[in-house]
Each structure stands twice: as structure tokens, then as C-alpha cells.
Scaffold this motif. Structure first.
Motif, PDB file in Angstrom:
ATOM      1  N   GLY A 177       0.824  -1.202   0.000  1.00  0.00           N
ATOM      2  CA  GLY A 177       0.000   0.000   0.000  1.00  0.00           C
ATOM      3  C   GLY A 177       0.856   1.249   0.000  1.00  0.00           C
ATOM      4  O   GLY A 177       1.919   1.293   0.615  1.00  0.00           O
ATOM      5  N   HIS A 178       0.380   2.247  -0.741  1.00  0.00           N
ATOM      6  CA  HIS A 178       1.053   3.543  -0.744  1.00  0.00           C
ATOM      7  C   HIS A 178      -0.021   4.606  -0.587  1.00  0.00           C
ATOM      8  O   HIS A 178      -1.057   4.551  -1.243  1.00  0.00           O
ATOM      9  N   GLU A 179       0.215   5.551   0.276  1.00  0.00           N
ATOM     10  CA  GLU A 179      -0.724   6.670   0.358  1.00  0.00           C
ATOM     11  C   GLU A 179       0.045   7.953   0.578  1.00  0.00           C
ATOM     12  O   GLU A 179       1.099   7.956   1.218  1.00  0.00           O
ATOM     13  N   ALA A 180      -0.462   9.017   0.003  1.00  0.00           N
ATOM     14  CA  ALA A 180       0.232  10.288   0.129  1.00  0.00           C
ATOM     15  C   ALA A 180      -0.764  11.415   0.082  1.00  0.00           C
ATOM     16  O   ALA A 180      -1.827  11.296  -0.522  1.00  0.00           O
ATOM     17  N   SER A 181      -0.421  12.493   0.716  1.00  0.00           N
ATOM     18  CA  SER A 181      -1.301  13.654   0.641  1.00  0.00           C
ATOM     19  C   SER A 181      -0.478  14.923   0.767  1.00  0.00           C
ATOM     20  O   SER A 181       0.619  14.929   1.312  1.00  0.00           O
ATOM     21  N   THR A 182      -1.034  15.968   0.223  1.00  0.00           N
ATOM     22  CA  THR A 182      -0.395  17.278   0.312  1.00  0.00           C
ATOM     23  C   THR A 182      -1.295  18.182   1.141  1.00  0.00           C
ATOM     24  O   THR A 182      -2.491  18.282   0.870  1.00  0.00           O
ATOM     25  N   LEU A 183      -0.712  18.798   2.126  1.00  0.00           N
ATOM     26  CA  LEU A 183      -1.490  19.664   2.999  1.00  0.00           C
ATOM     27  C   LEU A 183      -1.024  21.092   2.790  1.00  0.00           C
ATOM     28  O   LEU A 183       0.099  21.338   2.373  1.00  0.00           O
ATOM     29  N   ARG A 184      -1.872  22.003   3.089  1.00  0.00           N
ATOM     30  CA  ARG A 184      -1.462  23.395   3.004  1.00  0.00           C
ATOM     31  C   ARG A 184      -1.732  24.066   4.339  1.00  0.00           C
ATOM     32  O   ARG A 184      -2.483  23.536   5.176  1.00  0.00           O
ATOM     33  N   LEU A 185      -1.129  25.216   4.480  1.00  0.00           N
ATOM     34  CA  LEU A 185      -1.442  26.016   5.650  1.00  0.00           C
ATOM     35  C   LEU A 185      -2.774  26.697   5.354  1.00  0.00           C
ATOM     36  O   LEU A 185      -2.854  27.579   4.504  1.00  0.00           O
ATOM     37  N   SER A 186      -3.815  26.256   6.021  1.00  0.00           N
ATOM     38  CA  SER A 186      -5.142  26.760   5.703  1.00  0.00           C
ATOM     39  C   SER A 186      -5.402  28.087   6.402  1.00  0.00           C
ATOM     40  O   SER A 186      -5.178  28.230   7.607  1.00  0.00           O
ATOM     41  N   GLU A 187      -5.870  29.052   5.613  1.00  0.00           N
ATOM     42  CA  GLU A 187      -6.172  30.363   6.199  1.00  0.00           C
ATOM     43  C   GLU A 187      -7.313  30.250   7.217  1.00  0.00           C
ATOM     44  O   GLU A 187      -7.380  31.026   8.167  1.00  0.00           O
ATOM     45  N   ASP A 188      -8.180  29.273   7.034  1.00  0.00           N
ATOM     46  CA  ASP A 188      -9.267  29.062   8.007  1.00  0.00           C
ATOM     47  C   ASP A 188      -8.688  28.666   9.366  1.00  0.00           C
ATOM     48  O   ASP A 188      -9.105  29.164  10.413  1.00  0.00           O
ATOM     49  N   GLN A 189      -7.707  27.753   9.304  1.00  0.00           N
ATOM     50  CA  GLN A 189      -7.074  27.334  10.567  1.00  0.00           C
ATOM     51  C   GLN A 189      -6.336  28.514  11.224  1.00  0.00           C
ATOM     52  O   GLN A 189      -6.390  28.711  12.426  1.00  0.00           O
ATOM     53  N   VAL A 190      -5.652  29.265  10.358  1.00  0.00           N
ATOM     54  CA  VAL A 190      -4.907  30.420  10.885  1.00  0.00           C
ATOM     55  C   VAL A 190      -5.865  31.389  11.568  1.00  0.00           C
ATOM     56  O   VAL A 190      -5.636  31.844  12.695  1.00  0.00           O
ATOM     57  N   PHE A 191      -6.981  31.657  10.886  1.00  0.00           N
ATOM     58  CA  PHE A 191      -7.967  32.586  11.435  1.00  0.00           C
ATOM     59  C   PHE A 191      -8.530  32.056  12.760  1.00  0.00           C
ATOM     60  O   PHE A 191      -8.647  32.784  13.745  1.00  0.00           O
ATOM     61  N   TYR A 192      -8.835  30.763  12.763  1.00  0.00           N
ATOM     62  CA  TYR A 192      -9.413  30.146  13.959  1.00  0.00           C
ATOM     63  C   TYR A 192      -8.472  30.300  15.151  1.00  0.00           C
ATOM     64  O   TYR A 192      -8.870  30.723  16.246  1.00  0.00           O
ATOM     65  N   LEU A 193      -7.212  29.973  14.914  1.00  0.00           N
ATOM     66  CA  LEU A 193      -6.266  30.011  16.032  1.00  0.00           C
ATOM     67  C   LEU A 193      -5.919  31.447  16.429  1.00  0.00           C
ATOM     68  O   LEU A 193      -5.727  31.753  17.611  1.00  0.00           O
ATOM     69  N   MET A 194      -5.889  32.343  15.420  1.00  0.00           N
ATOM     70  CA  MET A 194      -5.596  33.743  15.750  1.00  0.00           C
ATOM     71  C   MET A 194      -6.732  34.355  16.553  1.00  0.00           C
ATOM     72  O   MET A 194      -6.517  35.201  17.417  1.00  0.00           O
ATOM     73  N   SER A 195      -7.963  33.912  16.253  1.00  0.00           N
ATOM     74  CA  SER A 195      -9.101  34.445  17.006  1.00  0.00           C
ATOM     75  C   SER A 195      -9.078  33.969  18.452  1.00  0.00           C
ATOM     76  O   SER A 195      -9.803  34.458  19.294  1.00  0.00           O
TER      77      SER A 195
ATOM     78  N   VAL B 148      -4.815  24.371  -2.123  1.00  0.00           N
ATOM     79  CA  VAL B 148      -5.553  23.177  -2.556  1.00  0.00           C
ATOM     80  C   VAL B 148      -6.436  22.712  -1.407  1.00  0.00           C
ATOM     81  O   VAL B 148      -6.047  22.768  -0.243  1.00  0.00           O
ATOM     82  N   ALA B 149      -7.619  22.282  -1.756  1.00  0.00           N
ATOM     83  CA  ALA B 149      -8.520  21.773  -0.720  1.00  0.00           C
ATOM     84  C   ALA B 149      -8.112  20.342  -0.372  1.00  0.00           C
ATOM     85  O   ALA B 149      -8.198  19.915   0.780  1.00  0.00           O
ATOM     86  N   GLU B 150      -7.660  19.607  -1.391  1.00  0.00           N
ATOM     87  CA  GLU B 150      -7.360  18.198  -1.192  1.00  0.00           C
ATOM     88  C   GLU B 150      -6.396  17.760  -2.287  1.00  0.00           C
ATOM     89  O   GLU B 150      -6.621  18.056  -3.469  1.00  0.00           O
ATOM     90  N   ALA B 151      -5.346  17.074  -1.907  1.00  0.00           N
ATOM     91  CA  ALA B 151      -4.445  16.501  -2.918  1.00  0.00           C
ATOM     92  C   ALA B 151      -3.886  15.217  -2.327  1.00  0.00           C
ATOM     93  O   ALA B 151      -3.086  15.244  -1.402  1.00  0.00           O
ATOM     94  N   ARG B 152      -4.340  14.098  -2.826  1.00  0.00           N
ATOM     95  CA  ARG B 152      -3.851  12.838  -2.278  1.00  0.00           C
ATOM     96  C   ARG B 152      -3.839  11.754  -3.344  1.00  0.00           C
ATOM     97  O   ARG B 152      -4.553  11.854  -4.345  1.00  0.00           O
ATOM     98  N   HIS B 153      -3.006  10.795  -3.118  1.00  0.00           N
ATOM     99  CA  HIS B 153      -2.995   9.660  -4.031  1.00  0.00           C
ATOM    100  C   HIS B 153      -2.694   8.390  -3.252  1.00  0.00           C
ATOM    101  O   HIS B 153      -2.205   8.440  -2.132  1.00  0.00           O
ATOM    102  N   TYR B 154      -3.012   7.257  -3.874  1.00  0.00           N
ATOM    103  CA  TYR B 154      -2.727   5.991  -3.227  1.00  0.00           C
ATOM    104  C   TYR B 154      -2.547   4.909  -4.277  1.00  0.00           C
ATOM    105  O   TYR B 154      -3.010   5.039  -5.421  1.00  0.00           O
ATOM    106  N   ALA B 155      -1.863   3.871  -3.887  1.00  0.00           N
ATOM    107  CA  ALA B 155      -1.696   2.704  -4.760  1.00  0.00           C
ATOM    108  C   ALA B 155      -1.658   1.489  -3.859  1.00  0.00           C
ATOM    109  O   ALA B 155      -0.997   1.510  -2.825  1.00  0.00           O
ATOM    110  N   ARG B 156      -2.378   0.460  -4.217  1.00  0.00           N
ATOM    111  CA  ARG B 156      -2.348  -0.744  -3.389  1.00  0.00           C
ATOM    112  C   ARG B 156      -2.755  -1.955  -4.221  1.00  0.00           C
ATOM    113  O   ARG B 156      -3.437  -1.812  -5.241  1.00  0.00           O
ATOM    114  N   ASN B 157      -2.302  -3.095  -3.779  1.00  0.00           N
ATOM    115  CA  ASN B 157      -2.809  -4.295  -4.434  1.00  0.00           C
ATOM    116  C   ASN B 157      -3.963  -4.827  -3.602  1.00  0.00           C
ATOM    117  O   ASN B 157      -4.019  -4.621  -2.385  1.00  0.00           O
ATOM    118  N   VAL B 158      -4.900  -5.462  -4.262  1.00  0.00           N
ATOM    119  CA  VAL B 158      -6.066  -5.982  -3.553  1.00  0.00           C
ATOM    120  C   VAL B 158      -6.196  -7.463  -3.859  1.00  0.00           C
ATOM    121  O   VAL B 158      -5.911  -7.910  -4.957  1.00  0.00           O
TER     122      VAL B 158
END
Lengths: 467, 341
Positions: free
Chosen positions: A402-420, B275-285
């Protein structure tokens, strides 16, 4: 344990002065390679290996998949071998004052005294300090500069040198084998568990210089070792080039942890070739803190060759400013019931670029193997970018991958929430970064976690510090 | 030809699942032998007309396959489907060693539309298909490539607005390279692709997806089913372009190996921090003994359990019931004999 943050003070130094005894300059050529070999009084087999590697280097094309290395002009790296005017010492007081001062700034004498079983420091192209504590000698552990190992233990070196990472792998591996100098050879005998880490520290002191150290670690059956690799350079006006190599051979049931805290200055182009072979029941761990350098290209890799072998890679990279980190981890499952885990975290800010490039391959016959790869990137501003290029090759159907990956950003909503709630913007960023790296840090031994945490703090000082 | 071969890139690991040099040599050989011909295109269930334009290759046409297609494309047809939901069948035949043809598919139906594309030539076929679909349309594209020489399929589409969902089923008994280009600009596209590699075939699907504008959503999910001694590869790159805002990128690949090999490379390039969401995945089933036991204890025999398992894999990621059911039926019909085996 007191850990210093190596290299950061040096970043502020305008000049690190010490004399050199031998400098070999010019373009990469047969005569230059032979001159390096001659100056080291190497045996014929090593000279021939260098020349074969040189031939391969001259014929091999530059990798197209690294667009930013097209900008590197190797001809500009004029000094390809530098021997400092220093005799190898086993006592800090025997080093010239200007050299000793560098290491004191880096906190190495204190670290050696307090928690290291052995320490080798390489200045430019040669080892200048080799400290091995008595208990380590009594255990039968060999820890010597690579050149000394070639002379003293030729059979052992021949058996492993360039066997794990051959020069035919790619152009820069070939360049490394043609020009290699410095580095360390560690052999841990059967059943020996080294209770404290050993360390090799590499310092690149001049601009337009190349460093090509080679580290070879052989852990015999049932042995255990923790190896720390540190890298640093002062702020230079022009670029320098590092093309190092690490080869690890983990015999059955051995355990090797290899920890890197890479903190080159912002002028260093860093290629670090790292690969391990793990035999039956062996365990290889890579921990990579990739902080400094202008460009870093490194993919710690493990070939799980014996049944039940395991590997774990934990990677943290930071690209703050217009710097590039092209990192990742590769695993080849070549035997049944092998397992691998990779956790990669990267933070990019101020126009930095982070690239994750990983490989998981399960060969035919590696039944019951398991692999899990997880990578996350945190992007702190619009100028920065994050790319992930994972590769999964399944040649055996009876595997769990299995491989999983994600890209996160610094969300202005989070910044606003914590600054408030009363936090300042830089405190919010600190909180987010700290939370992001915590997953990695808590997987590390306490000492490494403290060291990396402090490095991250300093890197994001402009945001008001982290943590 | 040399200039074409120079565009073949390398990679740090396995170079190419299908050797582009061999493909280029095949085309060169056909050219020398004067065996590059115009294929016969038969269409049922849709209006068809020869298209005068041949400018479909601006931008992302840099692979050896695409460049060869561009050089040798002999004709381009407009295929217009619409009105009521339905089905069209396109048959491509050729007696030549190599043939290249372009198709522009215009879908004006807002319901579910099924397009069957059958590549019947024993020689090598190069097919470029551009899809221009109505906003909100749902399309099932079924490509069937029988035994023959190595072939190429280019699938390009652009969506300006609104939501669309589509499914692609590629079934091949030959070496087949598929290149797919998707672009969403302040719009959304949800795609599920199922690749069935049969016999000793090699099917290599490469996707390039770009998300631009405000709130683009590009979700690509691929299921590789490699049967017999085949090889199925899925790879590609989804890009959140600089300046895009609040985009959502999801790229997932799953591999079900029924005897064959599977290669997966889901890549992401995020060039903005917005970006609101950026993700990927790969797996064998795989359906393991534990799952089989669980399902057997609930009264399902192994065949039913396998079917249920495949059904779930195929449906995942699709929200439209009609589209997912049609895709499931198509896939199960082909995979069932292998599951029973």
C-alpha cells in the motif's frame, strides 16, 4: 544528553581557514583519477576499479529525470581531491587549532566524550580524526578510515566494496567510484551489539570543491549497530559538490540503524547514494533528516534479500527558500515474508520544492511480503511546490502493498481560527509545523528527535520559532 | 526517426513497460514497406462525418507514440451522439501493417451514453480520440483491442464547467499504450478506469491531468486486472496548476492480480498551496482466506464472494448508479471465468 545543532553557527561564518597539503585540481580525467589513486598508494585492484568507473561515467548519459541537475557544470568544480595539512589524530588536542576549533563549534568533542562509541571526521577529502573507544576495540569492532581499510583488510573490503551499490547504477555513482576519497569502514563481528552509536562527520570547507566520501558498514550475523552521519559546510560564495556513498551489508539477524542529519550550507549540491542489503531476518533502518543544501538528491534504499528481512525508512525534508529536495526511499522485496515501512514528511516554504520519489518492488517469489508507504507534504505558501512520484511494481501477487500520500497546506481558516483565540500568526505556523513533524519525531530515539526538532526550530525561526 | 527517439525519457527505476523504440521501429518498418494505410471506420448508433480539422495535437503531444500518430494520421472523423441516452459502436479495421486515425466524439446527451470502440486490425493501430462531452454527461467508454501488433490509443478531453462522470473500460489482448489527457478548468471530473490485460498482453495506461481555475475537482481511480501472463500498468500525473484555488485532486490505483503483473505510479504535482485536497494511493487488492471465510460464514460461496469483491472494487469512486452498474456488469462478464478458475 546534550545535543548541539551542528552547522548553524557555521552558516554565519564568513571563512573557515585551514591549510591543505595536497590539492588535485582540473577536469575529471584518467590522469586525474590515477593521480588520486597514486597519492593514496592504492593497490592495483582499486586503481582498476576507479578507471572502470571513470569509463562508465564518461559514457553514461546524465539522468533526464532530474531537470535541475542539467544546470550543474562539473567542470566548475575544480578541486576534486583535497588533503588538509593535518595528520590523522585520535586525540582532539593533536589537531591544529584552526581545525579543532571547527569541530568544537560543531560540538563533536563533547558528543564523542558523552555518548559515541566511535567517531571519524572527514575534512574535505580525508579523515583527520579517528576516535575509537577501548570497549569498542575489545568487542572486535573495526572502525577505520576507508583508505586504511583498503590497505589493512583488502579481502574484507574487496568482498563488499561496490557490491551493494555498483558504479553501473548511474552516472553519479560512477563519478563517485572514480574519485572516492575519505569515509569510513565499519565491521561489527558476529553477535556483537554495539551499545552506543558510532558517527562519521563530513565537513566541506571550500567552494568549488568536490567531496566523494565512501562509507561501508558490514554487520555480521546477529550484530547490532547505530551509525550516525552528520554533514556540514560553512556558507560559501560559490557552489560545492558532494557525491557520497553509503553501502550497508546486514548479515542474517543483524540490525543496523543509519541516521543522517544533513545540514550542508546553501551552496552545496548534494548527491548521497545509500543502499543496504538485508539478509535473512536482518533489519535495516534509515532515518534521514534532510535540512540544508541547495539541491539534495537521495533515496535510501534496501534490498531485502533474505527471508523475513525488514526495513524502515523515516524521512524528514525541509525546503525553505528556493532549494530543492528530491528524496524518497526504495525497497526491493526479493525474498519471502519481507516487510518494509516508509514514512516521509516534507515541508516547503518560500519558493522551495520538495519531490518524493519512491519505489516498492515485490519480486516474483517474495510471497507474504508486506509494504506500507506513507508520505505527506506541507506547503506553507503559494510560491512553493510539492511533487510525489511513487512507483509500485508487483511481480508477485501474494503480497500486501500500500502507498498513500497527501499534500497539505497552511489553511487560512485554521490560521484565522487560532488567531481568534489569541495566537499570533507566526505562533500558528509554529504550531502547525510542530504538529506536522511530530509523527516523525516520535518514531525516533529521543536523542535524534531532540536534534531534529531543534534543527526545524531554527529553520523556521523567521516564523517565530517552532514548538 | 532519431529525433522522435530522443524524446524517450528515462526514469530512476524501470524505464518503460512497453519499449517505445520497438514501437517506433515497427512504424518505420511499415513506412519503408509502404504498408501504412487508412483504416476503415464503421459507426453504428451515431452520426458520423469526416472532420476537416487536424489541429488536435497542440500542447501535450510529446511522446513517441503521439508524435508518430500526428505524423501518420490519415483521417479524422466527427462522431456525434446525443438526444436520448444510448449506445454507439465504432469498429476500426485495417489491412495495413500500421494505420492511424483520429476521432472526435461529441456527446450532447445528458444521460448515460455507452461508446464501444473495437480495434480489430491484426496490424498496429494508432487511434486518437477526443471527447467533448456536455456538462453533466455520463459516459462509458469501452475499448476492446483484440490480438494484433502493438497499438496506441490517445484519449483527450477538456471540460470547461460543471460536473461530469465517466468510466473507461480497456480490454486488451495485445500490447497497448494508452495516453489520456484530462483538463478541468473550474469544473469537476470523476473518472473510473478499469484495465483488463488478457493473455500475454501488456497494457500501459498513462494519464496527465491538469486542474486549473477555482474549485477544480479531478478524481481519477484506476483498477488494474491482470489476467494470465499479462502485465497491466497504470501511471500518470495529476497537476494542481499554479494559481488554481481550492482544487481537489485524488489519484488512486488498485491492482487485482489474477496471474499477471501490475505496475503502479500515481504521481501528484502541487504547484500552489491553495488546494482543498491533494492525495494519491496505490495498493494491491486480493480476496484472502480471511475475507472468504467471513463471507462464507454469511452464506456466500467462494464464487459469489469473489463477484461481490470485484463488484465493490469496480463501483468504488463512482457516484452514478446507472454508470457504475453498467461498468460492473461489463467487468464481471469478462472476469467471472477467471475468478471461477
Amino acid at each position: 544528553m546534550g545535543f548541539d545543532i551542528r552547522g548553524f553557527e557555521l552558516e554565519e561564518l564568513t571563512g573557515v581557514e585551514y591549510r591543505s597539503r595536497v590539492e588535485i585540481t582540473g577536469r575529471v580525467s584518467r590522469s586525474l583519477v590515477e593521480e588520486i589513486s597514486r597519492s593514496k598508494k592504492e593497490p592495483e585492484w582499486m586503481r582498476r576499479l576507479r578507471l572502470r568507473a571513470l569509463e562508465y561515467f564518461e559514457e553514461a548519459p546524465a539522468p533526464q529525470w532530474l531537470p535541475y541537475i542539467q544546470r550543474i557544470d562539473l567542470d566548475e568544480i575544480t578541486t576534486l581531491y583535497t588533503k588538509p595539512d593535518v595528520e590523522v589524530a585520535s586525540d582532539w588536542s593533536d589537531l591544529p587549532e584552526e581545525v579543532r576549533r571547527i569541530y568544537e563549534r560543531l560540538g563533536l568533542p563533547e558528543a564523542y566524550a558523552r555518548y559515541l562509541a566511535g567517531l571519524t571526521t572527514v575534512l574535505d577529502s580525508e579523515s583527520v580524526f579517528v576516535g575509537v573507544k577501548d570497549f569498542l576495540r575489545r568487542l572486535g569492532v573495526v572502525m577505520v578510515p576507508m583508505e586504511e581499510a583498503v590497505q589493512k583488510y583488502p579481502d574484507l573490503v574487496k568482498k563488499y566494496f561496490s557490491r551493494v551499490f555498483p558504479y553501473t547504477d548511474h552516472k553519479f555513482a560512477a563519478l563517485h567510484y572514480a574519485l572516492w576519497s575519505g569515509g569510513v569502514f565499519v565491521y561489527v563481528p558476529r553477535g556483537v551489539r554495539v551499545p552506543y552509536p558510532v558517527e562519521a562527520f563530513f565537513f566541506l570547507g571550500r567552494e568549488m570543491e568536490g567531496q566523494f566520501e565512501h562509507s561501508l558498514i558490514v554487520a555480521d550475523e546477529g550484530s547490532e549497530l547505530v551509525f550516525i552521519e552528520g554533514c556540514s559546510a560553512p556558507r560559501l560564495r560559490r557552489e560545492s559538490f558532494h557525491d557520497g556513498m553509503v553501502e550497508i551489508y546486514a548479515h542474517p539477524s543483524s540490525r543496523v540503524s543509519f541516521v543522517t542529519v544533513q545540514n550542508w550550507s546553501r551552496n552545496v549540491i548534494n548527491f548521497n547514494n545509500k543502499r543496504a542489503v538485508a539478509e535473512e531476518g536482518a533489519f535495516v533502518e534509515w532515518v534521514e533528516g534532510s535540512i540544508g543544501s541547495k539541491i539534495t538528491v537521495t533515496y535510501p534504499s534496501t534490498v531485502l534479500r533474505g527471508e523475513g528481512a525488514k526495513t524502515v525508512s523515516t524521512l524528514l525534508s525541509i525546503s525553505n527558500g528556493g532549494y530543492i529536495k528530491d528524496t524518497g526511499s526504495k525497497v526491493i522485496h526479493a525474498a519471502p515474508r519481507t516487510s518494509s515501512r516508509v514514512l516521509s514528511k516534507s515541508i516547503v516554504a518560500n519558493g522551495g520544492l520538495s519531490v518524493y520519489r519512491g519505489l516498492t518492488q515485490v519480486n516474483k517469489g517474495a510471497v507474504g511480503s508486506f509494504s506500507h508507504v506513507e508520505c505527506e507534504s506541507l506547503i506553507l505558501d503559494e510560491k512553493s511546490g510539492s511533487y510525489t512520484y511513487p512507483i509500485v511494481h508487483l511481480l508477485e501477487r501474494d503480497a500486501d502493498v500500500g502507498h498513500e500520500a497527501s499534500t497539505l497546506r497552511l489553511s487560512e481558516d485554521q490560521v484565522f481560527y487560532l488567531m481568534s483565540r489569541g495566537l499570533k500568526r507566526n505562533e500558528v505556523i509554529s504550531l502547525v509545523v510542530n504538529g506536522f513533524v511530530r509523527d516523525v519525531l516520535r518514531k525516533l530515539p529521543f536523542e535524534f528527535a531532540s536534534m531534529l526538532k531543534r534543527v526545524v526550530e531554527l529553520e523556521f525561526e523567521e516564523y517565530g520559532g517552532v514548538g | 526517426m532519431k529525433s522522435l527517439l530522443q524524446v524517450v525519457g528515462d526514469s530512476p527505476t524501470i524505464k518503460h513497460y512497453i519499449n517505445p523504440y520497438e514501437y517506433a521501429r515497427l512504424v518505420e518498418e511499415a513506412s519503408r514497406a509502404g504498408s501504412i494505410g487508412e483504416p476503415v471506420v464503421r459507426v453504428e448508433g451515431a452520426r458520423v462525418a469526416q472532420s476537416p480539422t487536424r489541429d488536435e495535437y497542440a500542447g501535450d503531444c510529446s511522446s513517441v507514440y503521439c508524435l508518430l500518430h500526428k505524423r501518420y494520421e490519415s483521417a479524422r472523423y466527427d462522431i456525434e451522439v446525443g438526444g436520448a441516452p444510448g449506445k454507439a459502436v465504432v469498429e476500426v479495421n485495417s489491412g495495413s501493417l500500421f494505420s492511424a486515425v483520429g476521432l472526435n466524439l461529441v456527446v450532447s446527451s445528458s444521460g448515460l451514453y455507452v461508446l464501444e470502440l473495437n480495434l480489430n486490425s491484426k496490424g498496429s493501430l494508432s487511434l486518437s480520440l477526443t471527447v467533448d462531452a456536455e456538462p453533466g454527461s455520463r459516459l462509458l467508454l469501452r475499448v476492446k483491442a483484440g490480438e494484433g501488433l502493438a497499438s496506441y490509443l490517445r484519449l483527450a478531453s477538456g471540460l470547461g464547467c460543471c460536473a461530469s462522470e465517466r468510466a473507461v473500460l480497456v480490454e486488451s489482448s495485445r500490447v497497448l499504450r494508452v495516453e489520456e489527457l484530462v483538463s478541468v478548468d473550474s469544473a469537476s471530473l470523476n473518472e473510473k478506469a478499469v484495465v483488463l490485460a488478457l493473455g500475454r498482453s501488456v497494457v500501459d495506461v498513462d494519464v496527465l491531468g491538469r486542474a486549473r481555475g477555482v474549485g477544480p475537482a479531478l478524481h481519477v481511480r484506476q483498477l488494474l486486472v491482470s489476467l494470465g501472463e499479462s502485465t497491466a500498468a497504470a501511471r500518470g500525473t495529476l497537476v494542481a496548476e499554479e494559481g488554481s484555488k481550492e482544487g481537489s485532486l485524488v489519484y488512486g490505483i488498485e491492482a487485482l492480480q489474477l496471474g499477471g503483473l501490475a505496475f503502479m505510479q500515481p504521481r501528484l504535482e502541487v504547484r500552489t498551496n491553495n488546494v482543498a485536497e491533494a492525495r494519491h494511493y496505490a495498493r494491491n487488492v486480493k480476496l484472502g482466506t480471511e475475507q472468504l471465510f467471513y463471507l462464507a460464514s454469511r452464506g456466500l460461496d467462494p464464487r459469489e464472494a469473489s463477484m461481490l469483491f470485484v463488484r465493490g472494487l469496480v463501483k468504488e469512486g463512482l457516484s452514478d448508479a446507472a454508470l457504475s452498474n453498467t461498468l460492473v456488469e461489463e467487468v464481471l462478464r469478462r472476469v467471472a471465468p477467471h475468478l471461477e478458475a
